[in-house]
Write a protein that holds these residues in place. Structure first.
Motif, PDB file in Angstrom:
ATOM      1  N   LEU A   1       8.375   5.133  -3.757  1.00 18.66           N
ATOM      2  CA  LEU A   1       7.895   4.052  -4.620  1.00 18.66           C
ATOM      3  C   LEU A   1       6.928   4.450  -6.014  1.00 18.66           C
ATOM      4  CD1 LEU A   1       6.952   1.150  -2.225  1.00 18.66           C
ATOM      5  CD2 LEU A   1       8.992   1.545  -3.504  1.00 18.66           C
ATOM      6  N   GLY A   2       6.314   5.849  -5.541  1.00 20.00           N
ATOM      7  CA  GLY A   2       5.401   6.361  -6.644  1.00 20.00           C
ATOM      8  C   GLY A   2       4.418   6.934  -5.943  1.00 20.00           C
ATOM      9  N   LYS A   3       3.329   7.238  -6.857  1.00 17.22           N
ATOM     10  CA  LYS A   3       2.019   8.149  -6.528  1.00 17.22           C
ATOM     11  C   LYS A   3       1.084   7.542  -7.360  1.00 17.22           C
ATOM     12  CE  LYS A   3       3.050  12.066  -9.514  1.00 17.22           C
ATOM     13  NZ  LYS A   3       3.419  11.387 -10.497  1.00 17.22           N
ATOM     14  N   LYS A   4      -0.185   7.728  -6.871  1.00 13.71           N
ATOM     15  CA  LYS A   4      -1.391   7.680  -7.731  1.00 13.71           C
ATOM     16  C   LYS A   4      -2.593   8.822  -7.205  1.00 13.71           C
ATOM     17  CE  LYS A   4      -4.353   4.516  -5.447  1.00 13.71           C
ATOM     18  NZ  LYS A   4      -5.055   2.973  -5.580  1.00 13.71           N
ATOM     19  N   TYR A   5      -3.370   9.130  -8.114  1.00 13.84           N
ATOM     20  CA  TYR A   5      -4.548  10.088  -7.751  1.00 13.84           C
ATOM     21  C   TYR A   5      -5.993   9.269  -7.531  1.00 13.84           C
ATOM     22  CZ  TYR A   5      -0.807  12.879  -9.753  1.00 13.84           C
ATOM     23  OH  TYR A   5       0.528  13.439  -9.931  1.00 13.84           O
ATOM     24  N   ASP A   6      -6.648   9.870  -6.640  1.00 14.74           N
ATOM     25  CA  ASP A   6      -7.905   9.253  -6.336  1.00 14.74           C
ATOM     26  C   ASP A   6      -8.868  10.532  -5.961  1.00 14.74           C
ATOM     27  OD1 ASP A   6     -10.363   8.129  -5.757  1.00 14.74           O
ATOM     28  OD2 ASP A   6      -9.297   7.479  -3.701  1.00 14.74           O
ATOM     29  N   THR A   7      -9.431  11.129  -7.118  1.00 12.72           N
ATOM     30  CA  THR A   7     -10.419  12.174  -7.179  1.00 12.72           C
ATOM     31  C   THR A   7      -9.591  13.537  -6.808  1.00 12.72           C
ATOM     32  OG1 THR A   7     -12.261  10.735  -6.644  1.00 12.72           O
ATOM     33  CG2 THR A   7     -12.380  13.268  -6.510  1.00 12.72           C
ATOM     34  N   ASP A   8      -9.727  14.120  -5.525  1.00  8.88           N
ATOM     35  CA  ASP A   8      -8.622  15.231  -5.467  1.00  8.88           C
ATOM     36  C   ASP A   8      -7.612  14.843  -4.470  1.00  8.88           C
ATOM     37  OD1 ASP A   8     -10.398  14.741  -3.229  1.00  8.88           O
ATOM     38  OD2 ASP A   8     -10.678  16.814  -2.773  1.00  8.88           O
ATOM     39  N   MET A   9      -7.362  13.549  -4.279  1.00  6.33           N
ATOM     40  CA  MET A   9      -6.417  13.365  -3.466  1.00  6.33           C
ATOM     41  C   MET A   9      -5.047  12.559  -4.027  1.00  6.33           C
ATOM     42  SD  MET A   9      -7.740  13.873  -0.636  1.00  6.33           S
ATOM     43  CE  MET A   9      -6.299  13.073   0.431  1.00  6.33           C
ATOM     44  N   LEU A  10      -3.964  12.934  -3.539  1.00  3.68           N
ATOM     45  CA  LEU A  10      -2.704  12.507  -4.177  1.00  3.68           C
ATOM     46  C   LEU A  10      -2.306  11.442  -2.976  1.00  3.68           C
ATOM     47  CD1 LEU A  10       0.023  12.660  -5.385  1.00  3.68           C
ATOM     48  CD2 LEU A  10       0.718  14.555  -4.322  1.00  3.68           C
ATOM     49  N   ILE A  11      -1.828  10.234  -3.528  1.00  4.29           N
ATOM     50  CA  ILE A  11      -1.559   9.244  -2.682  1.00  4.29           C
ATOM     51  C   ILE A  11       0.013   8.870  -3.031  1.00  4.29           C
ATOM     52  CG2 ILE A  11      -2.088   6.770  -1.960  1.00  4.29           C
ATOM     53  CD1 ILE A  11      -4.766   7.288  -3.076  1.00  4.29           C
ATOM     54  N   CYS A  12       0.947   8.938  -2.122  1.00  3.57           N
ATOM     55  CA  CYS A  12       2.360   8.652  -2.170  1.00  3.57           C
ATOM     56  C   CYS A  12       2.652   7.354  -1.508  1.00  3.57           C
ATOM     57  CB  CYS A  12       3.109   9.862  -1.796  1.00  3.57           C
ATOM     58  SG  CYS A  12       2.877  11.523  -2.722  1.00  3.57           S
ATOM     59  N   TYR A  13       3.509   6.556  -2.054  1.00  4.26           N
ATOM     60  CA  TYR A  13       3.885   5.334  -1.366  1.00  4.26           C
ATOM     61  C   TYR A  13       5.402   5.243  -1.161  1.00  4.26           C
ATOM     62  CZ  TYR A  13      -0.675   3.860  -3.092  1.00  4.26           C
ATOM     63  OH  TYR A  13      -2.059   3.846  -3.492  1.00  4.26           O
ATOM     64  N   PHE A  14       5.779   4.819  -0.053  1.00  5.60           N
ATOM     65  CA  PHE A  14       7.163   4.823   0.295  1.00  5.60           C
ATOM     66  C   PHE A  14       7.305   3.281   1.137  1.00  5.60           C
ATOM     67  CE2 PHE A  14       5.322   8.850   0.969  1.00  5.60           C
ATOM     68  CZ  PHE A  14       6.272   9.728   0.318  1.00  5.60           C
ATOM     69  N   GLU A  15       8.530   3.222   1.010  1.00  4.64           N
ATOM     70  CA  GLU A  15       8.867   1.819   1.840  1.00  4.64           C
ATOM     71  C   GLU A  15      10.407   1.914   2.501  1.00  4.64           C
ATOM     72  OE1 GLU A  15       7.915  -2.558   0.505  1.00  4.64           O
ATOM     73  OE2 GLU A  15       9.843  -2.195  -0.235  1.00  4.64           O
ATOM     74  N   ILE A  16      10.292   1.431   3.546  1.00  2.00           N
ATOM     75  CA  ILE A  16      11.785   1.105   4.536  1.00  2.00           C
ATOM     76  C   ILE A  16      12.081  -0.142   4.195  1.00  2.00           C
ATOM     77  CG2 ILE A  16      13.145   1.358   6.563  1.00  2.00           C
ATOM     78  CD1 ILE A  16      11.088   3.644   7.136  1.00  2.00           C
ATOM     79  N   PRO A  17      12.995  -0.797   3.511  1.00  4.04           N
ATOM     80  CA  PRO A  17      13.027  -2.366   3.317  1.00  4.04           C
ATOM     81  C   PRO A  17      14.047  -2.701   4.272  1.00  4.04           C
ATOM     82  CG  PRO A  17      14.338  -0.913   1.726  1.00  4.04           C
ATOM     83  CD  PRO A  17      13.610  -0.038   2.644  1.00  4.04           C
TER      84      PRO A  17
END
Length: 168
Positions: A100-116
């Motif tokens: 679904l996408g990603k975002k950043y939080d300080t030194d972290m990469l946050i990735c989002y996924f979904e199984i619909p």
């Protein structure tokens, strides 16, 4: 150099070796169920610098994640990598997920996924295979938290043990 300085240096060098910053290699993945969307929702957090090193070594991509000059192909390579290292099975059958996408939080990469559209009422087990960054860092630990149907289970997955299962 005086004898005192040499002796002092010889005594201090081993101590200084232990003061260097210790690097932890860690990712944290949360797997939850959204009743409203009938979907498994997955969030993975990892250190930006670890993923940049991986993208460079594996694909030759200088991603510069989270900067104004981030590579335009960063998402493509992130998704390509995750599809080989983050796998799911539902009742023993491979389950495809959407990046679904990603975002950043300080030194972290946050990735989002979904199984619909998983039809949670009929599911008996969900398995995750998480090999994220284990091909680059032998010390990598991938923590996985499941929270589904009032069931909670957590795993610490390592290079030699990459799978965890939640039985419902």
């Amino acid at each position: 150099m005086t004898t005192f300085k040499k002796s002092f240096l010889i005594l201090m060098l081993p101590l200084m070796a232990f003061t260097a910053a210790h690097k932890f290699y860690l990712s944290v993945t949360h797997v939850g169920y959204s009743e409203k969307d009938d979907a498994l929702q997955i969030t993975t957090r990892l250190f930006i610098d670890d993923m940049e090193k991986l993208l460079d070594e594996r694909y030759g991509l200088k991603a510069q994640l989270g900067t104004d000059v981030e590579s335009k192909s960063a998402d493509e390579y992130l998704e390509k990598y995750f599809r080989t290292k983050l796998l799911f099975e539902i009742d023993g059958q491979p389950a495809e997920y959407q990046f679904l996408g990603k975002k950043y939080d300080t030194d972290m990469l946050i990735c989002y996924f979904e199984i619909p559209k998983i039809g949670m009422d009929k599911i008996k087990s969900i398995q995750i295979q998480n090999e994220i960054l284990t091909d680059l860092f032998d010390e990598q630990q991938n923590v996985v938290h499941f929270k589904i149907k009032e069931k909670k289970k957590s795993f610490v997955l390592i290079k030699s043990d990459t799978k965890g299962m939640l039985n419902l």
